[in-house]
Design an enzyme around this catalytic site. Structure first.
Site, PDB file in Angstrom:
ATOM      1  N   CYS A 198     -54.405 -16.444  86.313  1.00  0.00           N
ATOM      2  CA  CYS A 198     -54.941 -17.797  86.241  1.00  0.00           C
ATOM      3  C   CYS A 198     -56.456 -17.721  86.451  1.00  0.00           C
ATOM      4  O   CYS A 198     -56.941 -16.956  87.293  1.00  0.00           O
ATOM      5  CB  CYS A 198     -54.325 -18.698  87.305  1.00  0.00           C
ATOM      6  SG  CYS A 198     -54.951 -20.388  87.187  1.00  0.00           S
ATOM      7  N   ASP A 330     -60.133 -28.374  81.551  1.00  0.00           N
ATOM      8  CA  ASP A 330     -59.662 -27.309  82.421  1.00  0.00           C
ATOM      9  C   ASP A 330     -60.246 -26.010  81.867  1.00  0.00           C
ATOM     10  O   ASP A 330     -60.738 -25.968  80.742  1.00  0.00           O
ATOM     11  CB  ASP A 330     -58.125 -27.271  82.395  1.00  0.00           C
ATOM     12  CG  ASP A 330     -57.556 -26.524  83.597  1.00  0.00           C
ATOM     13  OD1 ASP A 330     -58.335 -25.964  84.385  1.00  0.00           O
ATOM     14  OD2 ASP A 330     -56.320 -26.496  83.739  1.00  0.00           O
ATOM     15  N   ASN A 331     -60.175 -24.969  82.691  1.00  0.00           N
ATOM     16  CA  ASN A 331     -60.575 -23.651  82.227  1.00  0.00           C
ATOM     17  C   ASN A 331     -61.988 -23.582  81.677  1.00  0.00           C
ATOM     18  O   ASN A 331     -62.247 -23.114  80.570  1.00  0.00           O
ATOM     19  CB  ASN A 331     -59.539 -23.133  81.218  1.00  0.00           C
ATOM     20  CG  ASN A 331     -58.195 -22.914  81.895  1.00  0.00           C
ATOM     21  OD1 ASN A 331     -58.136 -22.394  83.005  1.00  0.00           O
ATOM     22  ND2 ASN A 331     -57.123 -23.341  81.265  1.00  0.00           N
TER      23      ASN A 331
HETATM   24  N1  LIG Z   1     -47.145 -26.110  78.801  1.00  0.00           N
HETATM   25  C1  LIG Z   1     -47.897 -25.577  79.781  1.00  0.00           C
HETATM   26  N2  LIG Z   1     -48.372 -24.341  79.611  1.00  0.00           N
HETATM   27  C2  LIG Z   1     -49.118 -23.764  80.562  1.00  0.00           C
HETATM   28  C3  LIG Z   1     -49.470 -24.456  81.746  1.00  0.00           C
HETATM   29  C4  LIG Z   1     -48.934 -25.773  81.914  1.00  0.00           C
HETATM   30  O1  LIG Z   1     -49.145 -26.446  82.927  1.00  0.00           O
HETATM   31  N3  LIG Z   1     -48.165 -26.290  80.897  1.00  0.00           N
HETATM   32  N4  LIG Z   1     -50.307 -23.863  82.658  1.00  0.00           N
HETATM   33  C5  LIG Z   1     -51.189 -22.805  82.150  1.00  0.00           C
HETATM   34  C6  LIG Z   1     -51.908 -22.062  83.149  1.00  0.00           C
HETATM   35  S1  LIG Z   1     -53.335 -22.771  83.750  1.00  0.00           S
HETATM   36  C7  LIG Z   1     -51.561 -20.792  83.498  1.00  0.00           C
HETATM   37  S2  LIG Z   1     -52.503 -19.882  84.564  1.00  0.00           S
HETATM   38  C8  LIG Z   1     -50.342 -20.158  82.954  1.00  0.00           C
HETATM   39  C9  LIG Z   1     -49.449 -19.720  84.091  1.00  0.00           C
HETATM   40  O2  LIG Z   1     -48.272 -19.132  83.619  1.00  0.00           O
HETATM   41  P1  LIG Z   1     -47.069 -18.879  84.635  1.00  0.00           P
HETATM   42  O3  LIG Z   1     -46.782 -20.157  85.358  1.00  0.00           O
HETATM   43  O4  LIG Z   1     -45.935 -18.389  83.817  1.00  0.00           O
HETATM   44  O5  LIG Z   1     -47.554 -17.830  85.586  1.00  0.00           O
HETATM   45  O6  LIG Z   1     -49.603 -21.034  82.124  1.00  0.00           O
HETATM   46  C10 LIG Z   1     -50.403 -21.822  81.290  1.00  0.00           C
HETATM   47  N5  LIG Z   1     -49.574 -22.507  80.364  1.00  0.00           N
HETATM   48 MO   LIG Z   2     -54.452 -21.180  85.003  1.00  0.00          MO
END
Ligand SMILES: Nc1nc2c(c(=O)[nH]1)N[C@H]1C(S)=C(S)[C@@H](COP(=O)(O)O)O[C@H]1N2
Ligand SMILES: [Mo]
Length: 941
Positions: A198, A330-331
């Site tokens: 993340c 985000d990000n």
């Molecule tokens: N649909 C969806 N995908 C997502 C997210 C989410 O909240 N919803 N979070 C993202 C973020 S910020 C991260 S760091 C990763 C985390 O993956 P994990 O929960 O399998 O570790 O998924 C990403 N994909």
């Molecule tokens: Mo993330």
């Protein structure tokens, strides 16, 4: 999406209500097998047919699998021992739902209690303790894999998973909707070990220095798993991207306030197999767990985890990047010069492409020694060593080429040993691995020299060295020679924190040492950073040197901008101004306005104001507090003091004017719209229809309130601009998409977004403002306006005159379809009464590409339910990507087209036009040529 069996979630429901046509756009070029039941495909699955192999069908995550005990352990198929690959960890899960999840939407998801929760109970964001993570090994057991959920986990059971549809559309020659079985059988199944991180990993350290906008990750926001699925590159090759496609947009199916999670990749990167992007259904040899995206997710190696979209439902080939809320909000690593408050208030930073994070940056952390670990050096023979250990990773496929340790805060360094377990996979010959029934083939061939995984490092230090040191610090370097910095780059989102990982050593006497990590994840107490801060020291510039502890430490000057205390008044101004004076001619001319009870003169600033003079003149003589505070940056607010001229005093003769909301509050019985007064409506839900269309749902005053908009009329919408041109008001008439007669409590607008492009550098100014709205934002509406109204019973009213109608034609383009849908819906709704007589209705809808057609299924449904063929609906496409099986027209409206698809001119007939101005003008000219009376029979919406 419409075929999913699970209960409808609001944002999805909004989209389904209007856009389910999207799920049917599978074009004629799709192979017919996509129509067969998915189970049929599983039977044909070449992998499933291999004898003697137990496939985990039903392919369910541990969390959903049937079990008899309170504890389940499943072990994935191990690789043959002679391949010398790392062992797969056993996957275990507690079958009992954690008490913390009980009253949340995730009350069906089992979770490992060893994970540290970072955001309270819900949504679930968690990481393993760093020692647990490290000792679990190269491959992280799924139950210890970090989780980052922005909202509730979409509830997907076996049935819904079996029918799961991945819709691939947009600028491609072969748009296709895939089931999971389709993916398994049409493409080569591959497995790769991939580390996800993340972007917020190690954010707690930044949060101690100054609170950022994000929650407090420790150093455990990183994990590695074997992912099994198909290459994104293979899928893209299958759908054949067409000219103009530059980005691949991914959308999950979670239900978040500002629409589903979504982000995008550059098409050129996504097509490149060596970048390893996959659509994965399995993790460590077992189905994805719900927390990790069951049943399908994108996995993007070497980029931040936020790009790996979970619960993946839609992929769009697009000329522009993702327009999803979280793709922008985000990000990002915003400049360090901004405070968190500024970043929150000033939206334009978030849209600056320079601040987007793609690839991971080089980073490392220490797992041995652990936080609060005690080392009794007296128990060890002189000269014996302690093995310092931890992880290191980099992004963009880059290898970690160096890990260095310092025991003297960077004066001298020593090299650590690096172990790349990933290389074991790279060394396996393709033939030796073959095609595994679960894992398919190893993708390491396509991967080449790219590194997708973390490495582990180790470095010996003698007892004496540790006793003589005040700290242990680690930094890694990658093959581009990027090296972790000594100092923190604090930033408003607290992302990509990668300064040296620093562990403090306390000498407890008698040869005992205690180690102290910088922070503890989440809200856990502990760590030297908070300790220093509590002592009044700056945790961003720590000093651990042995012996210096005794000296009085200097408080280092904080280098970050402190949160601004904004003074908007001039202390020398003593004048008092009455409400009469404020509202007088003089007040208006000098553009006096009020903020927080203080009066300001806008006259001298009219020309300089970025929003233009009108934005100040509009509030002359009025209280502008809300608007001013809502739209101005701290810097702009500070400037206000220069224009301060006095303090407003209320006199008994002039009660302060009440706010609009109060005067207009008519109670649940009254309708919402007011013809003369702007009324605020708050955005409560947002749905993304495609890269250039969104649905916005706004709340009215009460749940039971009707809008009060006659059929065929519109409302004025006004928005104050933000970012560039801030404060300026843009205004336009729109027709809601929601049924204005039967919807209570809210209204929906379907907005087609015209973004700036070379031909139109400003874009559609109103739609650009809409595009920036997020849930909680307010806009204003007023109405109804318009000169056309459908009265029912074959009667329309035009400019106040009623007119009988036997046949009515509509020509529309883009979101011009929404007023037309209102009228057509009202006409067909009349058929529910027995003696209804309705006119024949013709609609000609002109769009660029198939994907641009809005509300297509709404019309089809109306026809099916009410029309018995009385709705003559026709389309024309002006773009180049016309599907092979297109049965309508192509090109701009021509005389011939208008003759064929509109009623012939005559008495009691009418044509309404709504679309871009150029289209309206062309159609008008052509219609008059055909014989329509421009004055009486043509209505421009
Ligand atoms: N649909 C969806 N995908 C997502 C997210 C989410 O909240 N919803 N979070 C993202 C973020 S910020 C991260 S760091 C990763 C985390 O993956 P994990 O929960 O399998 O570790 O998924 C990403 N994909
Ligand atoms: Mo993330």
């Amino acid at each position: 999406m419409a075929t999913l069996t699970a209960s409808k979630k609001p944002s999805q429901a909004i989209l389904e209500e209007y856009c389910s046509s999207n799920s049917n756009t599978t074009s004629g070029t799709t192979s017919p097998s996509s129509l067969e039941s998915p189970t049929a495909e599983i039977d044909k699955d070449p992998l499933a047919q291999q004898k003697g192999v137990q496939l985990p069908y039903p392919f369910l995550p541990t969390c959903l699998a049937k079990h008899d005990s309170h504890f389940i352990e499943r072990r994935a198929r191990q690789f043959p021992a002679d391949l010398k690959l790392p062992l797969l960890p056993p996957e275990s899960a507690c079958a009992v739902i954690d008490a913390q999840d009980k009253d949340t939407p995730d009350s069906w998801v089992t979770r490992d209690s060893r994970l540290v929760r970072l955001t309270g109970k819900h949504p679930f964001n968690a990481e393993a303790r760093i020692r647990d993570l490290y000792t679990a090994g190269f491959i992280t057991p799924t139950n210890l894999f970090f989780v980052r959920n922005h909202g509730a986990v979409p509830k997907v059971d076996f049935e819904r998973a079996e029918k799961w549809e991945l819709k691939v559309h947009g600028l491609c020659a072969n748009p296709t909707t895939f089931t999971l079985a389709n993916l398994r059988t049409r493409f080569r199944v591959v497995t790769l070990p991939i580390t996800l991180v993340c972007a917020g990993n190690r954010r707690k350290e930044q949060n101690v220095v100054a609170k950022s906008l994000g929650f407090s990750w420790g150093a455990g926001g990183v994990s590695t798993a074997l992912f099994t699925g198909v290459y994104l590159a293979d899928l893209l090759e299958y759908v054949r991207p067409t000219k103009g496609a530059k980005h691949v947009v991914f959308e999950g199916s979670d239900d978040l306030p500002n629409g589903p999670y979504g982000t995008s990749q550059l098409l050129s990167w996504a097509r490149n197999k060596s970048k390893g992007m996959m659509l994965a259904w399995a993790m460590n040899g077992l189905p994805l767990e719900p927390d990790h995206g069951f049943p399908l997710r994108l996995v993007v190696p070497s980029q931040i985890g936020g790009r790996s979209v979970k619960w993946l439902a839609r992929i769009e080939l697009s000329p522009i990047e993702s327009q999803h809320h979280l793709h922008f909000h985000d990000n990002k690593v915003l400049p360090t010069t901004l405070t968190a408050e500024q970043a929150r208030a000033e939206k334009h930073w978030w849209y600056d492409p320079r601040y987007l994070i793609r690839e991971l940056s080089v980073n490392s952390a220490i797992a041995y020694p652990n936080h609060d670990e005690i080392l009794d050096t007296s128990l060890h023979a002189p000269g014996s060593t302690y093995a310092l250990r931890g992880y290191a990773y980099a992004g963009g496929g880059r290898r970690i080429t160096r890990v260095e340790i310092t025991l003297d805060e960077g004066s001298s360094w020593r090299l650590a040993q690096i172990t790349y377990f990933e290389d074991a996979f790279r060394e396996v010959e393709e033939e030796d691995f073959g095609v595994d029934p679960i894992y398919g083939v190893l993708g390491t061939n396509e991967q080449g020299e790219n590194c997708f995984c973390w490495s582990f490092w180790e470095c010996e230090a003698t007892m004496e060295e540790l006793k003589g040191a005040g700290s242990i610090m680690v930094r890694a370097m990658d093959e581009s020679l990027a090296v972790q910095p000594r100092d923190m780059y604090w930033n408003p989102t607290g992302m990509m924190n990668n300064w040296w990982f620093k562990v403090c050593i306390h000498d407890l006497g008698d040869g005992q040492l205690r180690f102290e990590h910088p922070t503890m994840a989440g809200t856990q107490p502990g760590g030297w950073m908070q300790r220093l801060k509590d002592q009044g020291l700056d945790p961003a510039y720590p000093r651990f040197a042995k012996g210096e502890d005794a000296k009085a430490p200097t408080v280092l000057e904080v280098s970050r901008p402190a949160a601004l205390t904004i003074v908007m008044t001039n202390p020398d101004v003593k004048r008092t101004i009455s409400r009469e004076e404020l509202e007088s001619q003089e007040g208006k001319e000098k553009a006096w306005f009020v903020v927080n009870g203080e009066v300001y003169e806008g006259l001298g600033f009219l020309e300089k104001h970025p929003g233009g003079a009108p934005s100040i003149q509009l509030v002359a003589g009025e209280d502008a507090t809300d608007d001013f505070l809502a739209i101005h940056s701290p810097a702009a607010k500070q400037q206000l003091a220069d224009f301060h001229i006095g303090t407003l005093v209320s006199s008994p003769s002039s009660p302060p004017s009440t706010s609009e909301k109060e005067t207009d509050d008519l109670g649940p019985g009254g309708t919402f719209l007011h013809a003369k007064k702007w009324k605020k409506i708050e955005l409560i839900k947002l749905g993304v229809v495609s890269h250039n269309a969104k649905i916005f749902r706004f709340a009215l005053d009460h749940d039971e309130q009707a809008l009060g908009l006659p059929t065929g009329m519109h409302v004025y919408v006004r928005i104050r601009r933000r970012g560039e041109g801030e404060g300026e008001i843009v205004q336009r008439a729109y027709t809601p998409l929601s049924d204005a007669q039967n919807t209570k409590g809210f209204l929906d607008f379907l907005i087609k977004i015209y973004r700036p492009c070379p031909e139109f550098p400003l874009g559609g100014r109103m739609s650009v403002e809409f595009d920036r709205l997020v849930v909680g934002d307010e806009i204003e509406v007023k109405g109804p306006v318009g000169h056309f109204e459908w009265l029912g019973h074959r009667t329309a009213q035009i400019h106040g005159h009623s007119m009988p109608i036997d046949e009515i034609g509509f020509v529309c383009g883009g979101s011009g379809v929404t007023p037309i849908l209102q009228v057509v819906r009202a006409i067909f709704n009349e058929t529910s009464s027995e003696d209804a007589e309705i006119p024949d209705v013709w609609v000609l809808d002109v769009n660029r590409n198939v994907d641009d057609i809005l509300c297509r299924e709404d019309f089809e449904r109306l026809d099916e339910v009410h029309g018995s063929g009385r709705l003559k609906m026709h389309h024309s496409l002006t773009g180049k990507d016309v599907p092979n099986d297109w049965k309508y027209s192509t090109g701009r409206p021509s005389e011939e087209m208008l003759r064929a698809h509109l009623p012939a001119p005559g008495e009691n007939k009418l044509v309404c036009i709504c679309g871009p101005t150029t289209m309206e003008q062309t159609v008008k000219t052509l219609l008059s040529k055909i014989g329509w009376d421009l004055e009486k029979q043509i209505v421009l919406f």
